[in-house]
Design a protein around this motif. Structure first.
Motif, PDB file in Angstrom:
ATOM      1  N   PHE A  46       0.819  -1.216   0.000  1.00  0.00           N
ATOM      2  CA  PHE A  46       0.000   0.000   0.000  1.00  0.00           C
ATOM      3  C   PHE A  46       0.857   1.272   0.000  1.00  0.00           C
ATOM      4  CE2 PHE A  46      -2.355   3.300   2.349  1.00  0.00           C
ATOM      5  CZ  PHE A  46      -3.383   3.494   1.449  1.00  0.00           C
ATOM      6  N   PHE A  47       1.869   1.303   0.868  1.00  0.00           N
ATOM      7  CA  PHE A  47       2.672   2.527   0.975  1.00  0.00           C
ATOM      8  C   PHE A  47       3.557   2.732  -0.261  1.00  0.00           C
ATOM      9  CE2 PHE A  47       1.328   1.659   5.277  1.00  0.00           C
ATOM     10  CZ  PHE A  47       0.842   2.909   5.646  1.00  0.00           C
ATOM     11  N   GLU A  48       3.986   1.638  -0.867  1.00  0.00           N
ATOM     12  CA  GLU A  48       4.735   1.750  -2.125  1.00  0.00           C
ATOM     13  C   GLU A  48       3.822   2.300  -3.229  1.00  0.00           C
ATOM     14  OE1 GLU A  48       7.854  -1.961  -1.342  1.00  0.00           O
ATOM     15  OE2 GLU A  48       5.962  -2.336  -2.379  1.00  0.00           O
ATOM     16  N   THR A  49       2.567   1.900  -3.208  1.00  0.00           N
ATOM     17  CA  THR A  49       1.606   2.405  -4.202  1.00  0.00           C
ATOM     18  C   THR A  49       1.426   3.909  -4.032  1.00  0.00           C
ATOM     19  OG1 THR A  49       0.465   0.292  -4.192  1.00  0.00           O
ATOM     20  CG2 THR A  49      -0.744   2.149  -5.103  1.00  0.00           C
ATOM     21  N   ILE A  50       1.296   4.337  -2.779  1.00  0.00           N
ATOM     22  CA  ILE A  50       1.139   5.773  -2.514  1.00  0.00           C
ATOM     23  C   ILE A  50       2.366   6.539  -3.008  1.00  0.00           C
ATOM     24  CG2 ILE A  50       1.161   7.481  -0.634  1.00  0.00           C
ATOM     25  CD1 ILE A  50      -0.919   5.859   0.769  1.00  0.00           C
ATOM     26  N   GLU A  51       3.549   5.989  -2.766  1.00  0.00           N
ATOM     27  CA  GLU A  51       4.789   6.635  -3.217  1.00  0.00           C
ATOM     28  C   GLU A  51       4.889   6.654  -4.737  1.00  0.00           C
ATOM     29  OE1 GLU A  51       7.264   8.411  -1.859  1.00  0.00           O
ATOM     30  OE2 GLU A  51       6.034   8.363  -0.057  1.00  0.00           O
ATOM     31  N   ALA A  84     -13.533   8.910  -4.180  1.00  0.00           N
ATOM     32  CA  ALA A  84     -13.633   7.918  -5.263  1.00  0.00           C
ATOM     33  C   ALA A  84     -12.528   8.151  -6.295  1.00  0.00           C
ATOM     34  CB  ALA A  84     -15.011   7.995  -5.920  1.00  0.00           C
ATOM     35  N   VAL A  85     -12.258   9.412  -6.597  1.00  0.00           N
ATOM     36  CA  VAL A  85     -11.176   9.721  -7.546  1.00  0.00           C
ATOM     37  C   VAL A  85      -9.841   9.264  -6.960  1.00  0.00           C
ATOM     38  CG1 VAL A  85     -10.030  11.481  -8.934  1.00  0.00           C
ATOM     39  CG2 VAL A  85     -12.461  11.727  -8.402  1.00  0.00           C
ATOM     40  N   ALA A  86      -9.648   9.536  -5.669  1.00  0.00           N
ATOM     41  CA  ALA A  86      -8.387   9.137  -5.031  1.00  0.00           C
ATOM     42  C   ALA A  86      -8.220   7.616  -5.068  1.00  0.00           C
ATOM     43  CB  ALA A  86      -8.349   9.650  -3.595  1.00  0.00           C
ATOM     44  N   TYR A  87      -9.297   6.899  -4.796  1.00  0.00           N
ATOM     45  CA  TYR A  87      -9.235   5.427  -4.887  1.00  0.00           C
ATOM     46  C   TYR A  87      -8.870   5.002  -6.310  1.00  0.00           C
ATOM     47  CZ  TYR A  87     -10.959   3.694  -0.355  1.00  0.00           C
ATOM     48  OH  TYR A  87     -11.075   3.345   0.960  1.00  0.00           O
ATOM     49  N   ALA A  88      -9.488   5.644  -7.284  1.00  0.00           N
ATOM     50  CA  ALA A  88      -9.227   5.286  -8.686  1.00  0.00           C
ATOM     51  C   ALA A  88      -7.755   5.515  -9.017  1.00  0.00           C
ATOM     52  CB  ALA A  88     -10.114   6.117  -9.616  1.00  0.00           C
ATOM     53  N   GLN A  89      -7.198   6.616  -8.532  1.00  0.00           N
ATOM     54  CA  GLN A  89      -5.792   6.909  -8.840  1.00  0.00           C
ATOM     55  C   GLN A  89      -4.868   5.880  -8.217  1.00  0.00           C
ATOM     56  OE1 GLN A  89      -5.470  11.353  -7.877  1.00  0.00           O
ATOM     57  NE2 GLN A  89      -4.713  11.186  -9.960  1.00  0.00           N
ATOM     58  N   LEU A  90      -5.146   5.504  -6.969  1.00  0.00           N
ATOM     59  CA  LEU A  90      -4.285   4.527  -6.293  1.00  0.00           C
ATOM     60  C   LEU A  90      -4.456   3.136  -6.903  1.00  0.00           C
ATOM     61  CD1 LEU A  90      -4.582   5.789  -2.616  1.00  0.00           C
ATOM     62  CD2 LEU A  90      -2.596   5.932  -4.131  1.00  0.00           C
ATOM     63  N   ALA A  91      -5.690   2.776  -7.221  1.00  0.00           N
ATOM     64  CA  ALA A  91      -5.925   1.467  -7.852  1.00  0.00           C
ATOM     65  C   ALA A  91      -5.205   1.404  -9.191  1.00  0.00           C
ATOM     66  CB  ALA A  91      -7.422   1.228  -8.036  1.00  0.00           C
ATOM     67  N   ALA A  92      -5.295   2.494  -9.965  1.00  0.00           N
ATOM     68  CA  ALA A  92      -4.614   2.535 -11.269  1.00  0.00           C
ATOM     69  C   ALA A  92      -3.117   2.309 -11.082  1.00  0.00           C
ATOM     70  CB  ALA A  92      -4.878   3.879 -11.954  1.00  0.00           C
ATOM     71  N   THR A  93      -2.538   2.988 -10.105  1.00  0.00           N
ATOM     72  CA  THR A  93      -1.098   2.846  -9.848  1.00  0.00           C
ATOM     73  C   THR A  93      -0.764   1.399  -9.504  1.00  0.00           C
ATOM     74  OG1 THR A  93      -1.059   5.112  -9.028  1.00  0.00           O
ATOM     75  CG2 THR A  93       0.831   3.723  -8.461  1.00  0.00           C
TER      76      THR A  93
END
Ligand SMILES: Cc1cc2nc3c(=O)[nH]c(=O)nc-3n(C[C@H](O)[C@H](O)[C@H](O)COP(=O)(O)O)c2cc1C
Length: 171
Positions: free
Chosen positions: A3-8, A104-113
């Motif tokens: 999760f934290f690597e995805t955020i980075e 929802a947009v934030a979730y979409a961005q993280l899921a995409a990553t």
């Protein structure tokens, strides 16, 4: 990627390869959006998926000619649906639906990553032009355009405020 690597790893990407997004990846992304929390679980927003090249061109135009919007193979339009949060009165119709859509947009961005895809939240656009181009019903106000695709650039990381500046402890 944890999760934290995805955020980075997430960063705004404004150039996309001419490569389709696999349907199973798009499904996974849409399912991630659907798991986002929302006020009273009302999910007071609507997501539109757009692949049509002509429509995407109109969105790019409406977004002050941000051409990368049209370059992305898939574009999501996030709209407010205030009526879904109407049970909370003004707070629901004016605030909760905005917050629901934003997370929802934030979730979409993280899921995409996490899926190896890239995005850029586009908020600078003419709402009327986007509504017209997409043929949106009057009750769905577009608040975010999210082009999604494979990155064709690797920009330097954006800076951030320090934690000391961003966070204040109340005593
Ligand atoms: C509400 C909002 C609106 C934004 N609108 C735009 C936009 O219209 N065009 C754009 O290129 N980037 C837009 N961005 C992306 C930001 O510029 C970007 O997130 C910020 O500079 C931090 O960079 P990073 O995402 O790479 O960490 C927007 C971001 C947010 C959250």
């Amino acid at each position: 990627m944890n999760f934290f690597e995805t955020i980075e790893a997430r960063q705004s990407i404004r150039a996309f390869q001419n490569k389709t997004v696999e349907p199973e990846k798009l499904d996974a992304l849409l399912n991630a959006i659907n798991r986002a929390p929302s006020a009273g679980n009302c999910q007071a927003y609507q997501v539109y998926v757009v692949r049509d090249p002509e429509m995407k061109k109109k969105f790019a135009e409406a977004a002050l000619r941000q051409e990368f919007v049209a370059q992305a193979p898939v574009v999501l339009i996030f709209c407010l649906d205030p009526a879904r949060a109407a049970r909370y009165g003004k707070r629901g119709e004016q605030l909760y639906c905005q917050q629901d859509a934003a997370i929802a947009v934030a979730y979409a961005q993280l899921a995409a990553t996490a899926l190896g895809l890239a995005t850029c939240w586009v908020g600078a656009f003419n709402e009327e032009s986007v509504s017209r181009a997409a043929g949106l019903p009057a009750e769905h106000r577009p608040v975010a355009i999210l082009p999604i695709g494979y990155a064709a650039e690797q920009p330097p990381r954006s800076s951030r405020r320090t934690i000391e500046d961003l966070v204040r402890e109340l005593r």
